[in-house]
Write an enzyme that holds these catalytic residues in place. Sequence first.
Site, short mmCIF file in Angstrom:
data_model
loop_
_atom_site.label_atom_id
_atom_site.label_comp_id
_atom_site.label_asym_id
_atom_site.label_seq_id
_atom_site.Cartn_x
_atom_site.Cartn_y
_atom_site.Cartn_z
N SER A 155 3.34 7.66 -0.08
CA SER A 155 3.46 6.21 -0.01
C SER A 155 4.00 5.70 -1.33
O SER A 155 4.16 6.47 -2.28
CB SER A 155 2.09 5.58 0.26
OG SER A 155 1.30 5.69 -0.91
N LYS A 156 4.24 4.40 -1.37
CA LYS A 156 4.84 3.80 -2.58
C LYS A 156 4.01 4.08 -3.83
O LYS A 156 4.55 4.11 -4.93
CB LYS A 156 4.96 2.29 -2.39
CG LYS A 156 6.20 1.93 -1.60
CD LYS A 156 6.48 0.45 -1.66
CE LYS A 156 7.70 0.15 -0.80
NZ LYS A 156 7.69 -1.17 -0.26
N ARG A 157 2.72 4.25 -3.62
CA ARG A 157 1.82 4.56 -4.73
C ARG A 157 2.30 5.80 -5.49
O ARG A 157 2.07 5.94 -6.69
CB ARG A 157 0.46 4.81 -4.09
CG ARG A 157 -0.71 5.03 -4.95
CD ARG A 157 -1.96 4.93 -4.07
NE ARG A 157 -1.96 5.93 -2.99
CZ ARG A 157 -2.26 7.19 -3.16
NH1 ARG A 157 -2.53 7.64 -4.34
NH2 ARG A 157 -2.28 8.03 -2.12
N HIS A 158 2.96 6.73 -4.81
CA HIS A 158 3.40 7.97 -5.46
C HIS A 158 4.71 7.79 -6.22
O HIS A 158 5.09 8.64 -7.01
CB HIS A 158 3.60 9.07 -4.41
CG HIS A 158 2.33 9.49 -3.73
ND1 HIS A 158 2.00 9.04 -2.47
CD2 HIS A 158 1.33 10.28 -4.13
CE1 HIS A 158 0.85 9.58 -2.12
NE2 HIS A 158 0.40 10.32 -3.11
N GLY A 159 5.42 6.73 -5.96
CA GLY A 159 6.75 6.54 -6.56
C GLY A 159 7.69 6.03 -5.48
O GLY A 159 7.23 5.52 -4.46
#
Length: 477
Positions: A240-244
């Site tokens: 998800s966006k949390r990872h990059g």
Amino acid sequence: MTVVNRFAPSPTGMLHVGGARTALFNWLFSRHHGGTFLLRIEDTDRARSTPEAVRVIIEGLRWLGIDWDGEPIFQSTRFARHAEAARALLAEGKAYLCFCTPAELAEMREAARREGRPLRYDGRWRDRDPGEAPPGVQPAIRLKAPTEGETVIDDLVQGEVRIDNRQLDDMVLLRADGTPTYMHSVVVDDHDMAITHVIRGDDHLTNAFRQVQLFNAFGWPLPRFAHIPLIHGADGAKLSKRHGAVSVLDFRAQGYLPEALCNYLLRLGWAHGDDEIISREQAVAWFDLAAVGRSAARFDYAKLTNLNAHYLREAADERLLPMVVERIEATLGRGLAEGDVARLRRGLAGLKLRARTVVELAENALLYVRPRPLPIDDKAARLLAGAEAWATLAAFAEALAGAEDWSEPGLEALARAFAEARGLKLAAVAQPLRAALTGATVSPGIFEVMVVLGRDETVGRIRDRLPEEAGARGGSD
Ligand code: GLU
């Protein structure tokens, strides 16, 4: 068999790397087999589908170099055909009218919730006479799904997977308002488009069982299924966006090259021996579904960045130039003059060896086009402080003004001779020189910088650093 396959994105958001990998695997599979690869936009969810998402998906695919045969097919344009197919099944007795009211369905849902089990329609209209329909209720069409036995799929990636038919209820094909359901549209389209291979994320595996039941009800041949594992982040959670970055176009914005992302996505969950760098031609020649792994792949940004550095080094300068110019113009907030662009063109060959992304490349290239006098960092300023450095630089500027050979070896020979004649080490010349020319203490090789800048800019940048009198005194010390 001639392969016909498709990428079938729902245009409800960006094209994320998971979708891009599905598209890539489909594309490679098709090109490997000399097949036909179709793009089907599954815009059946009218409320969530947007033209902007369609645009972004198409732009992402184009950027990745994934092309498809013919025009994109919009699923929503085929509603009439989907409805007709559902009615045909009804006429054959393989589907039935369900007059459940919204209240009844809510009740069923509530009961399931209370008992902690998934909602299953109880089939109450399956064998009931439509003559008993309550007045004013529009019926939905439901599949008369098998109530015993198993549905088995021989998946090209997952192997044999099966489900007890009692776990699946009679799904809706056509809603009471006459709109087809997603599950039904997919089956009708895959059949009508003569799809031979359905390659998609394994989050669709449970859908596949229902779809197989529907194919069977129609009496249509099944496509082969290949459900590929999803992509997870380094921590094992769904990416998800949390990872990059996860959107393909964000990777572009962050300075990744499409061939690097494709190579990375290909290697993620698919292997050809120990090969890491795989060209597009090799990928087409080698790709097969048998080598797709069954476990979730973990996205490793560092690996992608390393691959990107490789592809940057390989990329033609003429291709990189506009990317760098665009980024620098955005940074500076103005257009670049022709001379600046020419300097960037000369600088790229050296710069691209040291950058990992186009963003880094543009940052490093800025040095060649900053207007004079250059900003200077503290360390560099310290190297330039004092009469000794000024005297050396002033004399060297004078020597450069008369230099005959403005090439890297020519300039290096000149610098060495200059240093030797003054009893200096080369570094004693090169260090203040670097500070003056780049405003920093780390940079590409200093002779490379001089060649890229050209004589006028080189001498001008040195003189910018000299106090009036030292600059004016020129060669004397
Ligand atoms: N539209 C689905 C999705 O975007 C794909 C369905 C399929 O490939 O069958 O996830």
